[in-house]
Design a protein around this motif. Structure first.
Motif, PDB file in Angstrom:
ATOM      1  N   SER A  96       0.861  -1.185   0.000  1.00 51.88           N
ATOM      2  CA  SER A  96       0.000   0.000   0.000  1.00 51.88           C
ATOM      3  C   SER A  96       0.896   1.233   0.000  1.00 51.88           C
ATOM      4  O   SER A  96       1.928   1.244   0.675  1.00 51.88           O
ATOM      5  N   PRO A  97       0.540   2.282  -0.736  1.00 48.91           N
ATOM      6  CA  PRO A  97       1.395   3.488  -0.770  1.00 48.91           C
ATOM      7  C   PRO A  97       1.378   4.203   0.572  1.00 48.91           C
ATOM      8  O   PRO A  97       0.472   4.004   1.393  1.00 48.91           O
ATOM      9  N   PRO A  98       2.371   5.050   0.823  1.00 49.37           N
ATOM     10  CA  PRO A  98       2.388   5.820   2.071  1.00 49.37           C
ATOM     11  C   PRO A  98       1.135   6.677   2.201  1.00 49.37           C
ATOM     12  O   PRO A  98       0.586   7.176   1.213  1.00 49.37           O
ATOM     13  N   ALA A  99       0.690   6.840   3.426  1.00 49.98           N
ATOM     14  CA  ALA A  99      -0.508   7.648   3.673  1.00 49.98           C
ATOM     15  C   ALA A  99      -0.244   9.116   3.330  1.00 49.98           C
ATOM     16  O   ALA A  99       0.859   9.627   3.548  1.00 49.98           O
ATOM     17  N   THR A 100      -1.244   9.788   2.795  1.00 54.97           N
ATOM     18  CA  THR A 100      -1.118  11.213   2.523  1.00 54.97           C
ATOM     19  C   THR A 100      -1.202  12.006   3.832  1.00 54.97           C
ATOM     20  O   THR A 100      -1.702  11.517   4.849  1.00 54.97           O
ATOM     21  N   ARG A 101      -0.711  13.225   3.795  1.00 48.28           N
ATOM     22  CA  ARG A 101      -0.781  14.076   4.985  1.00 48.28           C
ATOM     23  C   ARG A 101      -2.233  14.333   5.370  1.00 48.28           C
ATOM     24  O   ARG A 101      -2.580  14.378   6.558  1.00 48.28           O
ATOM     25  N   GLU A 102      -3.107  14.493   4.362  1.00 47.13           N
ATOM     26  CA  GLU A 102      -4.525  14.732   4.648  1.00 47.13           C
ATOM     27  C   GLU A 102      -5.117  13.571   5.432  1.00 47.13           C
ATOM     28  O   GLU A 102      -5.858  13.768   6.401  1.00 47.13           O
ATOM     29  N   ALA A 103      -4.786  12.314   5.037  1.00 42.82           N
ATOM     30  CA  ALA A 103      -5.326  11.149   5.730  1.00 42.82           C
ATOM     31  C   ALA A 103      -4.804  11.066   7.156  1.00 42.82           C
ATOM     32  O   ALA A 103      -5.556  10.726   8.092  1.00 42.82           O
ATOM     33  N   LEU A 104      -3.526  11.384   7.346  1.00 43.11           N
ATOM     34  CA  LEU A 104      -2.956  11.351   8.696  1.00 43.11           C
ATOM     35  C   LEU A 104      -3.598  12.399   9.601  1.00 43.11           C
ATOM     36  O   LEU A 104      -3.946  12.117  10.751  1.00 43.11           O
ATOM     37  N   LEU A 105      -3.756  13.624   9.086  1.00 42.16           N
ATOM     38  CA  LEU A 105      -4.344  14.690   9.899  1.00 42.16           C
ATOM     39  C   LEU A 105      -5.788  14.361  10.274  1.00 42.16           C
ATOM     40  O   LEU A 105      -6.226  14.630  11.394  1.00 42.16           O
ATOM     41  N   SER A 106      -6.499  13.748   9.343  1.00 40.47           N
ATOM     42  CA  SER A 106      -7.875  13.341   9.638  1.00 40.47           C
ATOM     43  C   SER A 106      -7.905  12.275  10.729  1.00 40.47           C
ATOM     44  O   SER A 106      -8.750  12.301  11.626  1.00 40.47           O
ATOM     45  N   LEU A 107      -6.949  11.336  10.654  1.00 39.59           N
ATOM     46  CA  LEU A 107      -6.861  10.303  11.693  1.00 39.59           C
ATOM     47  C   LEU A 107      -6.528  10.929  13.045  1.00 39.59           C
ATOM     48  O   LEU A 107      -7.122  10.564  14.072  1.00 39.59           O
ATOM     49  N   PHE A 108      -5.587  11.873  13.056  1.00 40.75           N
ATOM     50  CA  PHE A 108      -5.231  12.536  14.303  1.00 40.75           C
ATOM     51  C   PHE A 108      -6.463  13.213  14.920  1.00 40.75           C
ATOM     52  O   PHE A 108      -6.712  13.103  16.126  1.00 40.75           O
ATOM     53  N   ASP A 109      -7.217  13.935  14.082  1.00 44.81           N
ATOM     54  CA  ASP A 109      -8.401  14.643  14.582  1.00 44.81           C
ATOM     55  C   ASP A 109      -9.399  13.665  15.197  1.00 44.81           C
ATOM     56  O   ASP A 109      -9.942  13.903  16.284  1.00 44.81           O
ATOM     57  N   SER A 110      -9.645  12.568  14.493  1.00 45.36           N
ATOM     58  CA  SER A 110     -10.627  11.593  14.988  1.00 45.36           C
ATOM     59  C   SER A 110     -10.146  10.950  16.289  1.00 45.36           C
ATOM     60  O   SER A 110     -10.923  10.778  17.238  1.00 45.36           O
ATOM     61  N   LEU A 111      -8.855  10.607  16.352  1.00 41.85           N
ATOM     62  CA  LEU A 111      -8.313   9.963  17.546  1.00 41.85           C
ATOM     63  C   LEU A 111      -8.332  10.912  18.740  1.00 41.85           C
ATOM     64  O   LEU A 111      -8.734  10.533  19.848  1.00 41.85           O
ATOM     65  N   GLU A 112      -7.923  12.166  18.499  1.00 45.24           N
ATOM     66  CA  GLU A 112      -7.881  13.122  19.605  1.00 45.24           C
ATOM     67  C   GLU A 112      -9.282  13.445  20.110  1.00 45.24           C
ATOM     68  O   GLU A 112      -9.490  13.601  21.324  1.00 45.24           O
ATOM     69  N   ALA A 113     -10.246  13.518  19.200  1.00 48.88           N
ATOM     70  CA  ALA A 113     -11.623  13.784  19.623  1.00 48.88           C
ATOM     71  C   ALA A 113     -12.160  12.629  20.458  1.00 48.88           C
ATOM     72  O   ALA A 113     -12.807  12.832  21.494  1.00 48.88           O
TER      73      ALA A 113
END
Length: 261
Positions: free
Chosen positions: A183-200
């Protein structure tokens, strides 16, 4: 695994394996298997005990029967090495002979460098190895850097180590598979979205003390960054996070409760 064919180095360049007076059928069969593992195919047997073929040898070869089918029998070592240009003798002990002593890695580099020459490697009897007279017929000695507390090697083990080093020296020691990311490396957009969901989700669960929320969130991001996540990693974590944060269905909860009774 399937046997290599057209991509192998031609027979005349690979070294010949010569077993001198082998006693056990199992050792011959396992030698054939070790040879096939690393692309060696020419086996010569000098005066094998109880003749040839031996009962049980094909079973011990575990499919490497093409090596056994073309094995040739010789009456003595001079006959077995007569058509060769360069001969190595393997031994575990010092023989007091003025010959170069090589490790298997150095020896096989020299074999590969003798492009177009016929090379043979002598392996001695199971119990006593090669005689001094037989060693004297070789151009150089090969010995293995084993523990002095237990230097004894089985015939097939010696052939396996030699075959491995020959394959490395010949530039053919390629691993059959790799652990590369599919699988290709995750994009910055996908990582930031994951961070937001996890932190919330962690905030709703009361994980962050009020005065440490920012530094703990940064630490969490640093942990995830060090993972060098792929797109699939992010999807997997988001799915796991949803499963942890979404309300459970009552039916599923009831079923789990009954299973626990």
């Amino acid at each position: 695994m399937p046997r290599e064919t057209s991509t192998e180095i031609p027979l005349g360049i690979a070294p010949v394996i010569i077993l001198v007076e082998p006693q056990l059928a199992e050792n011959i069969g396992m030698t054939a298997r070790a040879m096939a593992n690393f692309g060696l195919s020419e086996l010569r047997l000098v005066n094998p005990k109880n003749g040839w073929p031996k009962k049980g040898v094909r079973e011990a070869a575990s499919g490497a029967t093409h090596v056994l089918d073309t094995a040739r029998i010789y009456a003595d070592v001079p006959e077995a090495i007569g058509d060769l240009n360069y001969v190595l003798a393997t031994t575990a002990r010092e023989r007091g002979q003025m010959k170069r002593v090589l490790g298997p890695d150095e020896a096989m580099r020299e074999v590969v460098a003798r492009d177009g020459q016929r090379v043979g490697i002598l392996f001695g009897r199971e119990r006593v190895g090669l005689s001094n007279e037989e060693v004297s017929l070789a151009d150089a000695i090969v010995t293995f850097p084993v523990s002095p507390d237990f230097p004894s090697l089985n015939l097939a083990q010696g052939v396996l180590l030699t075959g491995y080093e020959w394959r490395r020296a010949a530039g053919r020691a390629r691993l059959p598979f790799s652990g590369e990311m599919l699988s290709p490396p995750a994009t910055r957009e996908a990582l930031l979205s994951l961070f937001d969901s996890l932190e919330a989700a962690l905030g709703r669960a009361g994980y962050y003390p009020a005065d440490k929320r920012e530094i703990m969130a940064r630490n969490m991001r640093d942990i995830l960054h060090r993972m060098s996540m792929t797109e699939q990693d992010v999807r997997t974590l988001r799915g796991a996070l949803r499963a942890l944060t979404l309300p459970r269905r009552s039916g599923r909860s009831d079923e789990r409760g009954r299973d626990g009774d």
